[in-house]
Design a protein around this motif. Structure first.
Motif, mmCIF file in Angstrom:
data_model
loop_
_atom_site.group_PDB
_atom_site.id
_atom_site.type_symbol
_atom_site.label_atom_id
_atom_site.label_comp_id
_atom_site.label_asym_id
_atom_site.label_seq_id
_atom_site.Cartn_x
_atom_site.Cartn_y
_atom_site.Cartn_z
ATOM 1 N N THR A 82 0.819 -1.288 0.024
ATOM 2 C CA THR A 82 -0.023 0.168 0.098
ATOM 3 C C THR A 82 0.834 1.262 -0.043
ATOM 4 O O THR A 82 0.612 1.963 -0.790
ATOM 5 C CB THR A 82 -0.813 -0.139 1.190
ATOM 6 N N PHE A 83 1.776 1.248 1.000
ATOM 7 C CA PHE A 83 2.662 2.581 0.872
ATOM 8 C C PHE A 83 3.545 2.706 -0.224
ATOM 9 O O PHE A 83 3.932 3.901 -0.564
ATOM 10 C CB PHE A 83 3.369 2.623 2.246
ATOM 11 N N ILE A 84 4.006 1.499 -0.873
ATOM 12 C CA ILE A 84 4.655 1.809 -2.003
ATOM 13 C C ILE A 84 3.885 2.240 -3.004
ATOM 14 O O ILE A 84 4.670 3.215 -3.880
ATOM 15 C CB ILE A 84 5.218 0.103 -2.573
ATOM 16 N N LYS A 85 2.597 1.904 -3.078
ATOM 17 C CA LYS A 85 1.815 2.602 -4.202
ATOM 18 C C LYS A 85 1.592 3.890 -3.688
ATOM 19 O O LYS A 85 1.304 4.697 -4.748
ATOM 20 C CB LYS A 85 0.460 1.796 -4.327
ATOM 21 N N VAL A 86 1.367 4.496 -2.493
ATOM 22 C CA VAL A 86 1.144 5.590 -2.026
ATOM 23 C C VAL A 86 2.504 6.656 -2.508
ATOM 24 O O VAL A 86 2.173 7.792 -3.051
ATOM 25 C CB VAL A 86 0.918 5.795 -0.691
ATOM 26 N N TRP A 87 3.617 5.995 -2.583
ATOM 27 C CA TRP A 87 4.829 6.958 -2.997
ATOM 28 C C TRP A 87 4.665 7.085 -4.376
ATOM 29 O O TRP A 87 4.928 8.121 -4.755
ATOM 30 C CB TRP A 87 6.022 6.193 -2.404
ATOM 31 N N ARG A 88 4.292 5.960 -4.914
ATOM 32 C CA ARG A 88 4.367 6.154 -6.391
ATOM 33 C C ARG A 88 3.302 7.088 -7.087
ATOM 34 O O ARG A 88 3.418 7.968 -8.048
ATOM 35 C CB ARG A 88 3.986 4.678 -7.344
ATOM 36 N N TYR A 89 2.142 7.195 -6.444
ATOM 37 C CA TYR A 89 0.845 7.926 -6.909
ATOM 38 C C TYR A 89 0.908 9.203 -6.130
ATOM 39 O O TYR A 89 0.016 10.082 -6.661
ATOM 40 C CB TYR A 89 -0.312 6.908 -7.225
ATOM 41 N N ARG A 112 11.339 -0.796 6.015
ATOM 42 C CA ARG A 112 11.161 -1.862 5.106
ATOM 43 C C ARG A 112 10.547 -1.221 3.893
ATOM 44 O O ARG A 112 10.913 -1.792 2.730
ATOM 45 C CB ARG A 112 10.201 -3.001 5.637
ATOM 46 N N VAL A 113 9.755 -0.320 3.947
ATOM 47 C CA VAL A 113 8.784 0.175 2.848
ATOM 48 C C VAL A 113 10.102 1.213 1.974
ATOM 49 O O VAL A 113 10.280 1.007 0.690
ATOM 50 C CB VAL A 113 8.051 1.500 3.127
ATOM 51 N N ARG A 114 11.120 1.625 2.571
ATOM 52 C CA ARG A 114 12.315 2.740 2.107
ATOM 53 C C ARG A 114 13.021 1.570 1.404
ATOM 54 O O ARG A 114 13.442 1.895 0.065
ATOM 55 C CB ARG A 114 13.220 3.259 3.041
ATOM 56 N N ALA A 115 13.187 0.403 1.981
ATOM 57 C CA ALA A 115 14.131 -0.651 1.288
ATOM 58 C C ALA A 115 13.596 -1.255 0.054
ATOM 59 O O ALA A 115 14.267 -1.283 -0.933
ATOM 60 C CB ALA A 115 14.551 -1.749 2.355
ATOM 61 N N SER A 116 12.234 -1.416 0.125
ATOM 62 C CA SER A 116 11.554 -1.769 -1.107
ATOM 63 C C SER A 116 11.482 -0.844 -2.193
ATOM 64 O O SER A 116 11.592 -1.256 -3.316
ATOM 65 C CB SER A 116 9.934 -2.210 -0.714
ATOM 66 N N LEU A 117 11.298 0.374 -1.807
ATOM 67 C CA LEU A 117 11.214 1.484 -2.778
ATOM 68 C C LEU A 117 12.629 1.443 -3.620
ATOM 69 O O LEU A 117 12.730 1.655 -4.650
ATOM 70 C CB LEU A 117 11.025 2.739 -2.047
#
Lengths: 181, 152
Positions: free
Chosen positions: A53-60, B26-31
């Motif tokens: 979810t947060f990866i998508k938040v960062w992207r969009y 973990r989110v930072r590492a994934s990004l």
């Protein structure tokens, strides 16, 4: 904790994207985690979904134009990720009948992060029987007490259809609890 | 059991301690992983196209260089040939001339015979200039009247 508007101003106009994104995570991760785990009833799955979810938040986030509130937008992403996960799980179960990883509420009860009693466990069991989208409607209304208009922004659909969906879910759960009392 | 019971409305799940801190890492590492994967993906996708463009460029350059070298060589070894082809194109030489050319028959004489009755003297001289060395041309002009029956 800063207001959403201030965080978004920091993100869009002050060049502090990383800092603003961290603030969003700090502000909403607990709430989103609770929403997701009530849907999937398993900590590991909820953790994976929340990360996605947060990866998508960062992207969009660069394209977020504040047509809706930040929290409804975040909830929408989290709910869509959860529904996608649940769909994949049901497909997996269909094709791998004998060796499928079954996330049962029995597991939820023994999960170290489940802090409820027997009655709350029964309620979770009843909720688990609902179709995923109806489950989302019920959780958002029953546990988070969101307005139907806000739920409509998160899940789509009309207020009327959401009211009907909630009413059906409520009736099913009540029936289940009576039968298993 | 009444669903309106406030106890039931309490969230039965706990958020793990320090969950938010570890989640951020973990989110930072994934990004970061995703971004480096994306940039290497772009490179991987462009690589074949770049290699193809490079190969075409190389072949084209080699072809151009080769053509320049062979062209220069041809000009240097057979300067008269080009002029002959100009004359043929302009219609001043009959096609049979080409065959006689390769049989080593007197080129000059054949050329004169082809042009004599069709062109004015001035034009003939102009064309001869293209094919004759200066000394040869002088000789021809001096003896032209003799060929035509005139004497100096």
């Amino acid at each position: 904790m800063l207001e959403d508007k201030e965080i978004l101003t920091m993100y869009h106009f002050e060049g502090k994207e990383d800092y603003a994104f961290n603030l969003i995570m700090r502000k909403y991760s607990d709430r989103l985690y609770r929403h997701i785990i009530k849907m999937v009833q398993n900590h590991d799955d909820a953790d994976d979904i929340l990360q996605n979810t947060f990866i998508k938040v960062w992207r969009y986030l660069p394209d977020f134009r504040e047509d809706s509130k930040l929290f409804t937008w975040l909830y929408r992403i989290a709910t869509n990720e959860t529904l996608t996960f649940l769909k994949k799980e049901s497909v997996k179960r269909f094709f791998m009948l004998s060796s499928a990883k079954v996330t049962s509420t029995h597991q939820a009860y023994s999960d170290p992060f489940f802090n409820g009693d027997q009655i709350q466990f029964k309620l979770q069991k009843a909720i688990k029987r609902l179709p995923p989208k109806q489950r989302a409607v019920f959780n958002l209304k029953y546990f988070e007490d969101l307005k139907y208009e806000e739920i409509a922004e998160i899940l789509g659909g009309t207020v009327g259809s959401l009211k009907a969906s909630y009413h059906h879910a409520y009736t099913k759960i009540e029936q289940f609890l009576k039968e298993n009392d | 059991m009444n669903l309106n019971n406030e106890h039931l409305k309490k969230d039965p799940y706990l958020v793990p301690q320090s969950y938010t801190d570890s989640l951020e890492e973990r989110v930072r590492a994934s990004l970061h992983k995703e971004e480096s994967k994306r940039s290497s993906n772009i490179l991987m996708r462009l690589k074949p196209a770049l290699m193809l463009a490079l190969m075409f460029g190389l072949i084209g350059s080699l072809g151009y260089i080769a053509s320049n070298i062979t062209d220069k060589y041809i000009r240097e070894s057979n300067p008269a040939e080009e002029d002959i082809f100009v004359l043929i194109e302009e219609g001043y030489l009959k096609s049979s001339f080409i065959y006689s050319y390769y049989d080593d028959i007197d080129v000059q004489m054949s050329l004169e015979q082809s042009m004599e009755n069709n062109l004015e003297d001035e034009k003939i001289n102009e064309l001869l200039e293209l094919t004759m060395a200066p000394q040869e041309l002088l000789y021809y002009i001096e003896h032209e009247d003799k060929h035509n029956g005139y004497e100096y």
